[in-house]
Enzyme design. Structure first.
Site, PDB file in Angstrom:
ATOM      1  N   MET A 265     -11.723   5.083  -1.647  1.00 18.15           N
ATOM      2  CA  MET A 265     -12.440   5.364  -0.401  1.00 18.15           C
ATOM      3  C   MET A 265     -12.948   6.804  -0.526  1.00 18.15           C
ATOM      4  O   MET A 265     -12.488   7.728   0.160  1.00 18.15           O
ATOM      5  CB  MET A 265     -11.518   5.193   0.818  1.00 18.15           C
ATOM      6  CG  MET A 265     -11.181   3.742   1.094  1.00 18.15           C
ATOM      7  SD  MET A 265      -9.731   3.500   2.132  1.00 18.15           S
ATOM      8  CE  MET A 265      -8.465   3.591   0.871  1.00 18.15           C
TER       9      MET A 265
ATOM     10  N   MET B  48     -12.063  -5.580   4.074  1.00 17.84           N
ATOM     11  CA  MET B  48     -11.310  -4.683   4.961  1.00 17.84           C
ATOM     12  C   MET B  48     -11.150  -5.353   6.320  1.00 17.84           C
ATOM     13  O   MET B  48     -12.130  -5.784   6.912  1.00 17.84           O
ATOM     14  CB  MET B  48     -12.038  -3.350   5.129  1.00 17.84           C
ATOM     15  CG  MET B  48     -12.179  -2.512   3.869  1.00 17.84           C
ATOM     16  SD  MET B  48     -10.603  -2.091   3.134  1.00 17.84           S
ATOM     17  CE  MET B  48      -9.863  -1.103   4.429  1.00 17.84           C
TER      18      MET B  48
ATOM     19  N   ASP C 208      -7.191  -6.363   3.374  1.00 10.23           N
ATOM     20  CA  ASP C 208      -6.565  -5.051   3.457  1.00 10.23           C
ATOM     21  C   ASP C 208      -6.689  -4.478   4.861  1.00 10.23           C
ATOM     22  O   ASP C 208      -7.786  -4.181   5.318  1.00 10.23           O
ATOM     23  CB  ASP C 208      -7.303  -4.124   2.473  1.00 10.23           C
ATOM     24  CG  ASP C 208      -6.660  -2.771   2.322  1.00 10.23           C
ATOM     25  OD1 ASP C 208      -7.240  -1.939   1.600  1.00 10.23           O
ATOM     26  OD2 ASP C 208      -5.602  -2.543   2.921  1.00 10.23           O
TER      27      ASP C 208
ATOM     28  N   HIS D 238      -7.851   1.621  -4.842  1.00  6.24           N
ATOM     29  CA  HIS D 238      -8.889   1.407  -3.824  1.00  6.24           C
ATOM     30  C   HIS D 238      -9.539   2.751  -3.542  1.00  6.24           C
ATOM     31  O   HIS D 238      -8.938   3.625  -2.904  1.00  6.24           O
ATOM     32  CB  HIS D 238      -8.216   0.823  -2.579  1.00  6.24           C
ATOM     33  CG  HIS D 238      -9.131   0.656  -1.404  1.00  6.24           C
ATOM     34  ND1 HIS D 238      -8.646   0.378  -0.138  1.00  6.24           N
ATOM     35  CD2 HIS D 238     -10.481   0.718  -1.278  1.00  6.24           C
ATOM     36  CE1 HIS D 238      -9.660   0.288   0.705  1.00  6.24           C
ATOM     37  NE2 HIS D 238     -10.777   0.489   0.041  1.00  6.24           N
TER      38      HIS D 238
ATOM     39  N   SER E 188       0.847  -1.201   0.000  1.00  6.77           N
ATOM     40  CA  SER E 188       0.000   0.000   0.000  1.00  6.77           C
ATOM     41  C   SER E 188       0.879   1.247   0.000  1.00  6.77           C
ATOM     42  O   SER E 188       1.524   1.563   1.004  1.00  6.77           O
ATOM     43  CB  SER E 188      -0.897  -0.017   1.245  1.00  6.77           C
ATOM     44  OG  SER E 188      -1.564   1.207   1.369  1.00  6.77           O
TER      45      SER E 188
ATOM     46  N   HIS F  32      -0.836  -1.113  -4.433  1.00 11.84           N
ATOM     47  CA  HIS F  32      -2.162  -0.754  -3.916  1.00 11.84           C
ATOM     48  C   HIS F  32      -2.184   0.752  -3.648  1.00 11.84           C
ATOM     49  O   HIS F  32      -1.328   1.283  -2.941  1.00 11.84           O
ATOM     50  CB  HIS F  32      -2.430  -1.522  -2.629  1.00 11.84           C
ATOM     51  CG  HIS F  32      -3.805  -1.354  -2.067  1.00 11.84           C
ATOM     52  ND1 HIS F  32      -4.913  -1.997  -2.573  1.00 11.84           N
ATOM     53  CD2 HIS F  32      -4.245  -0.589  -1.032  1.00 11.84           C
ATOM     54  CE1 HIS F  32      -5.970  -1.647  -1.852  1.00 11.84           C
ATOM     55  NE2 HIS F  32      -5.607  -0.820  -0.913  1.00 11.84           N
TER      56      HIS F  32
ATOM     57  N   MET G  19      -8.273   8.536  -0.792  1.00 15.65           N
ATOM     58  CA  MET G  19      -9.194   8.930   0.275  1.00 15.65           C
ATOM     59  C   MET G  19      -9.562  10.410   0.115  1.00 15.65           C
ATOM     60  O   MET G  19      -8.695  11.239  -0.160  1.00 15.65           O
ATOM     61  CB  MET G  19      -8.542   8.712   1.638  1.00 15.65           C
ATOM     62  CG  MET G  19      -8.091   7.269   1.880  1.00 15.65           C
ATOM     63  SD  MET G  19      -7.388   7.099   3.539  1.00 15.65           S
ATOM     64  CE  MET G  19      -6.541   5.521   3.376  1.00 15.65           C
TER      65      MET G  19
ATOM     66  N   ASP H  23      -4.250   3.822  -2.184  1.00 13.75           N
ATOM     67  CA  ASP H  23      -5.386   4.191  -1.323  1.00 13.75           C
ATOM     68  C   ASP H  23      -5.815   5.630  -1.567  1.00 13.75           C
ATOM     69  O   ASP H  23      -5.153   6.572  -1.134  1.00 13.75           O
ATOM     70  CB  ASP H  23      -5.000   4.012   0.151  1.00 13.75           C
ATOM     71  CG  ASP H  23      -4.963   2.564   0.542  1.00 13.75           C
ATOM     72  OD1 ASP H  23      -3.979   2.125   1.180  1.00 13.75           O
ATOM     73  OD2 ASP H  23      -5.927   1.853   0.214  1.00 13.75           O
TER      74      ASP H  23
END
Ligand code: DX5
Ligand code: ZN
Length: 222
Positions: free
Chosen positions: A69, A138, A176, A67, A9, A34, A38, A36
């Site tokens: 979010m 998650m 994750d 991913h 990540s 990965h 956000m 993330d």
């Protein structure tokens, strides 16, 4: 062929040495990167966006596992696909029409993943399990790396694995949050085959490459 896939990540990496960090995990045998994303709305944190994904695309040969979010992910799918995403995973909690979102991700040439918060039951995915290329479970509350692993999510992985097997699905089952050499074997036994790891890789005292090697070796080859 690796028995399981490792997706470091990137938000846990040292951003002042991003290209070096990516090279370290790549040469140590990471399978994906990965990413993330956000937005400070669906989750409290603001992290990275399409420009960062595009930079990682230029710095890496690894598939980019994005991913999201974020609220209203539909609005941004094209930007992330253009930036170089290979997989795009959305939260079921953020999608008004999940089958349509999955379809749109695929129409952009990306594989489509779906994920759910720890409190969301697996049944929330029933409508799209036959459609997705990946399910992400998650094992922490989304929003931060470095949190403690939630062991109660092991049962959730088993439940998803059973549903995917019943559908004869070839979708990846990714986990994750809080993945380490202690927790990875538990989730592998439960049926996961892709492991996201932030702190266990990029905060390893001997560097990110060693972080990957420790995870790869924590399970004896089958
Ligand atoms: C949390 C993110 C995870 C996290 C993983 O919202 O989705 O990918 O960064 O970091 P670790 O492995 O340190 O829990
Ligand atoms: Zn993630």
């Amino acid at each position: 062929m690796n028995q399981f896939l490792i997706a470091p990540s990137i938000i846990a990496a040292d951003f002042t040495r991003l290209a070096d960090e990516i090279a370290a995990v790549q040469s140590a045998g990471a399978d994906w990167l990965h990413m993330d994303i956000m937005d400070g709305h669906f989750v409290p944190t603001i992290t990275i966006g399409p420009l960062f994904v595009e930079a990682c695309k230029r710095a890496s040969k690894l598939p980019l596992d994005v991913h999201l979010m974020i609220s209203n992910p539909n609005q941004y799918l094209e930007d992330f696909a253009k930036a170089g995403a290979d997989n795009i995973t959305v939260h079921v909690e953020t999608c008004l029409d999940l089958p349509q979102t999955i379809q749109k991700i695929k129409s952009l040439g990306c594989t489509a993943g779906v994920t759910l918060n720890p409190a969301t039951p697996v049944s929330a995915l029933d409508a799209v399990l036959p459609l997705v290329d990946l399910v992400l479970v998650m094992s922490v509350q989304p929003g931060f790396s470095g949190q403690s692993f939630m062991p109660e999510m092991i049962g959730k992985v088993e439940e998803v694995r059973n549903k995917l097997n019943a559908l004869r699905s070839t979708a990846h089952l990714e986990v994750d949050g809080g993945i380490s050499s202690e927790t990875l074997p538990l989730m592998l036994n439960a049926g996961a085959n892709v492991f996201v790891a932030g702190n266990a890789v990029f905060k390893h005292p001997q560097g990110a490459g060693e972080g990957i090697r420790v995870l790869r070796q924590c399970v004896a080859p089958a």
